[in-house]
Write a protein that holds these residues in place. Structure first.
Motif, PDB file in Angstrom:
ATOM      1  N   LEU A  58       0.771  -1.088  -0.029  1.00 31.73           N
ATOM      2  CA  LEU A  58       0.140  -0.039   0.015  1.00 31.73           C
ATOM      3  C   LEU A  58       1.057   1.194  -0.044  1.00 31.73           C
ATOM      4  O   LEU A  58       0.598   2.180  -0.743  1.00 31.73           O
ATOM      5  CB  LEU A  58      -1.080   0.030   1.189  1.00 31.73           C
ATOM      6  N   LEU A  59       1.870   1.250   0.697  1.00 31.91           N
ATOM      7  CA  LEU A  59       2.948   2.431   0.783  1.00 31.91           C
ATOM      8  C   LEU A  59       3.638   2.421  -0.647  1.00 31.91           C
ATOM      9  O   LEU A  59       3.795   3.702  -0.974  1.00 31.91           O
ATOM     10  CB  LEU A  59       3.912   2.197   2.002  1.00 31.91           C
ATOM     11  N   GLY A  60       3.516   1.271  -1.317  1.00 30.55           N
ATOM     12  CA  GLY A  60       4.059   1.367  -2.594  1.00 30.55           C
ATOM     13  C   GLY A  60       3.267   1.950  -3.521  1.00 30.55           C
ATOM     14  O   GLY A  60       3.842   2.755  -4.705  1.00 30.55           O
ATOM     15  N   ILE A  61       2.075   1.664  -3.506  1.00 30.03           N
ATOM     16  CA  ILE A  61       1.199   2.151  -4.237  1.00 30.03           C
ATOM     17  C   ILE A  61       0.926   3.754  -4.382  1.00 30.03           C
ATOM     18  O   ILE A  61       0.871   4.585  -5.184  1.00 30.03           O
ATOM     19  CB  ILE A  61      -0.262   1.493  -3.977  1.00 30.03           C
ATOM     20  N   VAL A  62       0.810   4.201  -2.948  1.00 30.70           N
ATOM     21  CA  VAL A  62       0.562   5.525  -2.633  1.00 30.70           C
ATOM     22  C   VAL A  62       1.804   6.419  -2.759  1.00 30.70           C
ATOM     23  O   VAL A  62       1.758   7.471  -3.469  1.00 30.70           O
ATOM     24  CB  VAL A  62       0.116   5.791  -1.114  1.00 30.70           C
ATOM     25  N   GLY A  63       3.133   5.883  -2.400  1.00 27.00           N
ATOM     26  CA  GLY A  63       4.235   6.700  -2.661  1.00 27.00           C
ATOM     27  C   GLY A  63       4.856   6.695  -3.860  1.00 27.00           C
ATOM     28  O   GLY A  63       5.493   7.699  -4.230  1.00 27.00           O
ATOM     29  N   GLU A  64       4.738   5.788  -4.740  1.00 26.45           N
ATOM     30  CA  GLU A  64       5.454   5.926  -6.051  1.00 26.45           C
ATOM     31  C   GLU A  64       4.604   6.475  -7.235  1.00 26.45           C
ATOM     32  O   GLU A  64       3.410   6.273  -7.405  1.00 26.45           O
ATOM     33  CB  GLU A  64       5.442   4.250  -6.453  1.00 26.45           C
ATOM     34  N   LYS A  65       5.022   7.721  -7.655  1.00 29.42           N
ATOM     35  CA  LYS A  65       4.476   8.373  -8.675  1.00 29.42           C
ATOM     36  C   LYS A  65       4.982   8.207 -10.043  1.00 29.42           C
ATOM     37  O   LYS A  65       4.136   8.740 -11.038  1.00 29.42           O
ATOM     38  CB  LYS A  65       4.260   9.903  -8.150  1.00 29.42           C
ATOM     39  N   GLU A  66       6.310   8.005 -10.228  1.00 32.97           N
ATOM     40  CA  GLU A  66       6.971   8.156 -11.337  1.00 32.97           C
ATOM     41  C   GLU A  66       7.000   6.744 -12.147  1.00 32.97           C
ATOM     42  O   GLU A  66       6.858   6.872 -13.373  1.00 32.97           O
ATOM     43  CB  GLU A  66       8.510   8.718 -11.257  1.00 32.97           C
ATOM     44  N   ASP A  67       7.110   5.563 -11.336  1.00 34.76           N
ATOM     45  CA  ASP A  67       7.198   4.408 -12.046  1.00 34.76           C
ATOM     46  C   ASP A  67       5.865   3.811 -12.135  1.00 34.76           C
ATOM     47  O   ASP A  67       5.444   3.221 -11.289  1.00 34.76           O
ATOM     48  CB  ASP A  67       8.318   3.571 -11.503  1.00 34.76           C
ATOM     49  N   LYS A  68       5.220   3.576 -13.156  1.00 32.04           N
ATOM     50  CA  LYS A  68       3.822   3.359 -13.285  1.00 32.04           C
ATOM     51  C   LYS A  68       3.750   1.700 -13.126  1.00 32.04           C
ATOM     52  O   LYS A  68       2.941   1.066 -12.682  1.00 32.04           O
ATOM     53  CB  LYS A  68       2.798   3.732 -14.631  1.00 32.04           C
ATOM     54  N   LYS A  69       4.673   1.137 -13.843  1.00 37.09           N
ATOM     55  CA  LYS A  69       4.756  -0.506 -13.725  1.00 37.09           C
ATOM     56  C   LYS A  69       4.856  -1.100 -12.439  1.00 37.09           C
ATOM     57  O   LYS A  69       4.330  -1.878 -11.972  1.00 37.09           O
ATOM     58  CB  LYS A  69       5.939  -1.003 -14.689  1.00 37.09           C
TER      59      LYS A  69
END
Length: 51
Positions: free
Chosen positions: A17-28
């Protein structure tokens, strides 16, 4: 053993969930984290119902 599985599942849910919310640049990466989140959430609820 079931409790350990559920605790590990909760840790994976939080991290993904942190990876989903925190990552904005790498869509994959965001898509992969969403997939891991959905699968782990399903497995966690299945462990609550059937195990």
């Amino acid at each position: 053993m079931i409790l350990a599985f559920q605790i590990i599942g909760l840790i994976i849910i939080v991290v993904s969930l942190l990876g989903i919310v925190g990552e904005k640049e790498d869509k994959k990466l965001q898509d992969n984290m969403a997939f891991v989140f959905a699968i782990t959430l399903a497995l966690f609820f299945a462990s609550l119902v059937w195990l």
